[in-house]
Design a protein around this motif. Structure first.
Motif, PDB file in Angstrom:
ATOM      1  N   GLY A 118       3.341  -8.378 -18.500  1.00  0.00           N
ATOM      2  CA  GLY A 118       4.782  -8.240 -18.669  1.00  0.00           C
ATOM      3  C   GLY A 118       5.546  -7.716 -17.477  1.00  0.00           C
ATOM      4  O   GLY A 118       6.718  -7.331 -17.602  1.00  0.00           O
ATOM      5  N   ALA A 119       4.937  -7.688 -16.289  1.00  0.00           N
ATOM      6  CA  ALA A 119       5.663  -7.237 -15.100  1.00  0.00           C
ATOM      7  C   ALA A 119       6.836  -8.166 -14.812  1.00  0.00           C
ATOM      8  O   ALA A 119       6.729  -9.382 -14.965  1.00  0.00           O
ATOM      9  N   THR A 120       7.954  -7.596 -14.395  1.00  0.00           N
ATOM     10  CA  THR A 120       9.133  -8.404 -14.089  1.00  0.00           C
ATOM     11  C   THR A 120       9.392  -8.517 -12.584  1.00  0.00           C
ATOM     12  O   THR A 120      10.204  -9.340 -12.165  1.00  0.00           O
ATOM     13  N   ALA A 121       8.723  -7.678 -11.804  1.00  0.00           N
ATOM     14  CA  ALA A 121       8.836  -7.760 -10.342  1.00  0.00           C
ATOM     15  C   ALA A 121       7.451  -7.546  -9.746  1.00  0.00           C
ATOM     16  O   ALA A 121       6.767  -6.574 -10.084  1.00  0.00           O
ATOM     17  N   ILE A 122       7.041  -8.478  -8.887  1.00  0.00           N
ATOM     18  CA  ILE A 122       5.741  -8.388  -8.229  1.00  0.00           C
ATOM     19  C   ILE A 122       5.961  -8.559  -6.733  1.00  0.00           C
ATOM     20  O   ILE A 122       6.430  -9.606  -6.283  1.00  0.00           O
ATOM     21  N   TRP A 123       5.644  -7.506  -5.979  1.00  0.00           N
ATOM     22  CA  TRP A 123       5.792  -7.540  -4.524  1.00  0.00           C
ATOM     23  C   TRP A 123       4.396  -7.573  -3.900  1.00  0.00           C
ATOM     24  O   TRP A 123       3.531  -6.770  -4.238  1.00  0.00           O
ATOM     25  N   ILE A 124       4.182  -8.489  -2.985  1.00  0.00           N
ATOM     26  CA  ILE A 124       2.899  -8.613  -2.293  1.00  0.00           C
ATOM     27  C   ILE A 124       3.150  -8.338  -0.821  1.00  0.00           C
ATOM     28  O   ILE A 124       3.901  -9.083  -0.174  1.00  0.00           O
ATOM     29  N   GLY A 125       2.569  -7.285  -0.276  1.00  0.00           N
ATOM     30  CA  GLY A 125       2.855  -7.006   1.122  1.00  0.00           C
ATOM     31  C   GLY A 125       2.092  -5.832   1.690  1.00  0.00           C
ATOM     32  O   GLY A 125       1.462  -5.054   0.979  1.00  0.00           O
TER      33      GLY A 125
END
Length: 593
Positions: free
Chosen positions: A221-228
Motif C-alpha cells: 500500500g505504499a503511495t510513494a516509492i523513491w529509489i536512489g
C-alpha cells in the motif's frame, strides 16, 4: 565551469599539502605523468590542464633563482671559492627548514583551533530505549541464481525475482502475497537505497533485485516509492552511472503501470531537493571518545574548517567548520516512513566488506555547496588525522563511529532531523550477493573482480546481516571495526552482533561457502593473520517431536531457536539446552515446523 570544477578537484586532493608549494608541484607532476602517460588523450582533460598550469607556474617562479644560483655555484667552483658554495648550500638548507617550520606552525595552529571535543552523555541519559534480544537474518543460496535482462524485470523474465521474494518472506514480515505487509502501512513513503558507486560489472546494486522490493511496497500500500543513492560521484557522473544500469527504463515502465503511485529515481546529492544539517551532540558515537574536530580526517586532510562544514543548509543551520557529530542529510531520508537498504556485497579498501552499515554513507551529501564539486571526501570522517599503517584499516577507530551515527539517524531521527528516544521509521536490509565484487575500488578506470556468490541476505537488523554476510564472504566480523563496534550504543541501539543472538533463517551456511573474498592490495600487510572462522554453522544431527515438545540434537552449538508459524504469524522460540540436546514446547495447534 569545467575548468573551475577541475581546479577544485586538484586542489581538493592536494589540500593537505597547502603549506608546501614544492610538494604541490610534485603531486601535480606525478598526477600528470600517471594520467597522461597511460593515456595521452587525457592531456585535453580539464584536470590535466590545471595540473600542467600549476607546474608551469611553479617552474616559472623558481626557474630564474635556480639558474642564477646554479650559475653562481659553478662559477665559484671554477674559481675554487668553495666557501661561497658551502654558504649558498647552507642558505638553501636553512630556507628549506624555514618553509618546513612554517608549515608545521600553520598545522599546529589548525590543530589548536580544532581542539573541541564532544563530552559523553550524562549518566541519567544512558538508559536504553530499545531492548534488542534477538535478530533474524534470512539467507538464500542458489548456485543457479542470476539476473534478468529485460526491464522492468518481471518475475517471468527475472531469475532473481523469486529468490528475493522468498528471502524477504522468510523474515515473517507479512504474507506470501505481501511479504512486507507488516513493515509498510498503506499510504507510506518508501525510500529504497541501492548502492550506485562507480561503473563496471558487480559494483552497483542491480535493478533486478530492487524490482521485487518495489512490488512488495506496492502490494503493502505504499503511495510513494523513491529509489536512489548519494554516491561519491558528482550529480552528472551519477546520472551516467544510473543510465547504464537500466534503472531508468524499469522505473519508467513501472510509472506507466501504476499511475496512482509516485515512483521516482532520486539522487540524494541534489541540493534543490532539500537537505539539512543534523547535529547528534552527546548522542554521537564520538561523544566521550576524546577525539577533536581536528582529528576527523577525510583521507587527505582534517575536516575541521573545510568549506563543506562551513555552508548553511536551507534552514540556516551552519556547523561553523566543526565536523564532530554533524551530518548533511537529504530530506528524502527523513521524509521516508520506511527505508529499504539494498547494498551490494563487495569489498572496500578501508572497512573490509561494504554492506548494510556502510551503505548509509550515501544518505549524506557529497557536497553542501556545489553539486558538481569534485572533492567528495569531506562528507564523513574516514580516519584520524595523521593515521598511518593499520590505523587506516583494521585498527581504524574513526570510520565506524561516523557509520554508526548515520545508522542512528536513519532509525531515530524525526522529519526535522532531531534524534528521538524511539524509532521513527521502519527499516529493512537486503544484500545483493548474487554477483559480488572483490577489490571493488576502481583505479585508473579498471574495476575489481566480479565473483558469482549466488547469495542473498535480508534482515531488519543492519548489524546482524553484516555479521552473517561476513561469514558468507569468508571473514571474521570481529576483525572489522565497523561491524564489531556497531552494537556499542545502548541508548540508540541499531543492531546485534552477538552470534548467540542471531537466528539464521532459510538456507544453510555450510562448507560450500568457503571462498574468502580477496582483500585490496594495500591490505596484504595487515590482513594475513586474521581469523575467518566465526559463524561456522553447527551440525543438526536430528529433530523429533513428541506431543508439544520438540527435541533436537545439535553438535558444537551454543544457542538454538525453534521457528514456527501459527495463524499466519511467525514465532521464534528459544530452545533450552542440555549439552548437545535442545528442546522447546510449542502450542498444540502448530501442525508443521
Amino acid at each position: 565551469m569545467r575548468m573551475a570544477t577541475a581546479y577544485r578537484r586538484l586542489t581538493g586532493l592536494l589540500r593537505g599539502w597547502k603549506y608546501n608549494r614544492h610538494l604541490l608541484a610534485l603531486g601535480c607532476a606525478v598526477w600528470f605523468a600517471w594520467r597522461v602517460g597511460t593515456n595521452p588523450k587525457r592531456i585535453t582533460y580539464p584536470c590535466q590542464r590545471i595540473a600542467l598550469m600549476q607546474l608551469v607556474l611553479y617552474f616559472s617562479s623558481i626557474a630564474a633563482p635556480i639558474i642564477a644560483i646554479g650559475y653562481q655555484s659553478l662559477h665559484d667552483i671554477r674559481r675554487k671559492n668553495y666557501g661561497r658554495v658551502v654558504g649558498i648550500a647552507l642558505v638553501l638548507v636553512l630556507l628549506t627548514g624555514a618553509v618546513g617550520l612554517y608549515r608545521d606552525y600553520q598545522e599546529n595552529q589548525l590543530r589548536i583551533a580544532g581542539s573541541a571535543t564532544i563530552p559523553g552523555p550524562d549518566s541519567a541519559d544512558t538508559q536504553p530505549s530499545v531492548s534488542l534480544d534477538l535478530a533474524a537474518v534470512s539467507f538464500s543460496y542458489s548456485p543457479d541464481a542470476s539476473y534478468g535482462s529485460t526491464p522492468p524485470f518481471d518475475s517471468a523474465d527475472n531469475p532473481a525475482y523469486n529468490l528475493v521474494w522468498d528471502t524477504v518472506g522468510e523474515l515473517g514480515l507479512g504474507s506470501a502475497s505481501s511479504p512486507l505487509r507488516d513493515l509498510i502501512a498503506a499510504g507510506d513513503s518508501v525510500l529504497i537505497k541501492p548502492n550506485w558507486v562507480d561503473t563496471g560489472t558487480g559494483v552497483t546494486t542491480r535493478p533486478e533485485v530492487v524490482r521485487p522490493l518495489v512490488d512488495m511496497a506496492i502490494a503493502a500500500g505504499a503511495t510513494a516509492i523513491w529509489i536512489g543513492d548519494g554516491t561519491s560521484q558528482r550529480v552528472s557522473e551519477t546520472d551516467d552511472i544510473v543510465g547504464g544500469t537500466r534503472y531508468p527504463e524499469m522505473v519508467s515502465m513501472l510509472k506507466s503501470r501504476h499511475p496512482g503511485i509516485s515512483i521516482e529515481l532520486v539522487d540524494l546529492n541534489v541540493l534543490s531537493d532539500g537537505w539539512r544539517w543534523i547535529s547528534l551532540g552527546s548522542n554521537s558515537s564520538f561523544a566521550g571518545s576524546g577525539y577533536t574536530d581536528y582529528d576527523l580526517n577525510s583521507g587527505y586532510e582534517t575536516l575541521y574548517g573545510h568549506e563543506y562544514y562551513s555552508t548553511a543548509d536551507p534552514q540556516g543551520v551552519n556547523p561553523g567548520g566543526h565536523p564532530l557529530g554533524w551530518y548533511a542529510v537529504n530530506d528524502r531520508v527523513l521524509d521516508a516512513d520506511v527505508i529499504i537498504n539494498v547494498p551490494k556485497m563487495k569489498t572496500h579498501s578501508m572497512m573490509a566488506n561494504t554492506l548494510a552499515i556502510k551503505n548509509l554513507v550515501g544518505f549524506t551529501l557529497r557536497s553542501t555547496f556545489d553539486e558538481e564539486e569534485s572533492d567528495c571526501m569531506p562528507r564523513i570522517a574516514h580516519r584520524v588525522t595523521g593515521a598511518t599503517g593499520n590505523d587506516n584499516y583494521f585498527d581504524n577507530d574513526i570510520f565506524w563511529r561516523a557509520a554508526l551515527d548515520l545508522n542512528k539517524i536513519a532509525l531515530y531521527a524525526d522529519k526535522q532531523g532531531s534524534l528521538q528516544s524511539t524509532r521513527q521509521r521502519e527499516y529493512l536490509n537486503v544484500i545483493d550477493g548474487i554477483q559480488a565484487m572483490e577489490k571493488s575500488e576502481s583505479y585508473n578506470g579498471v574495476a575489481g573482480v566480479p565473483y558469482d556468490r549466488h547469495a542473498l541476505l535480508a534482515s531488519v537488523d543492519p548489524v546482524a546481516v553484516d555479521a552473517v554476510a561476513s561469514r558468507v564472504m569468508g571473514y571474521d566480523f570481529t576483525q572489522i571495526p565497523v561491524i564489531s563496534n556497531a552494537a556499542s550504543d545502548s541508548l540508540h541501539p541499531v543492531g546485534i552482533n552477538s552470534p548467540g543472538k542471531i537466528v539464521i533463517l532459510g538456507g544453510d551456511i555450510d562448507s560450500t561457502l568457503n571462498h574468502v573474498f580477496t582483500f585490496n592490495d594495500n591490505w596484504k600487510t595487515y590482513a594475513g593473520s586474521l581469523a575467518v572462522t566465526d559463524f561456522q554453522p553447527p551440525k543438526i544431527n536430528s529433530v523429533s517431536r513428541e506431543g508439544d515438545t520438540v527435541t533436537a540434537s545439535i553438535s558444537a552449538g551454543s544457542t538454538a531457536y525453534l521457528i514456527y508459524q501459527l495463524d499466519g504469524a511467525q514465532t521464534i522460540l528459544p530452545m533450552s539446552r542440555d549439552l548437545d540436546t535442545y528442546s522447546a514446547v510449542v502450542p498444540g495447534a502448530v501442525v508443521a515446523l
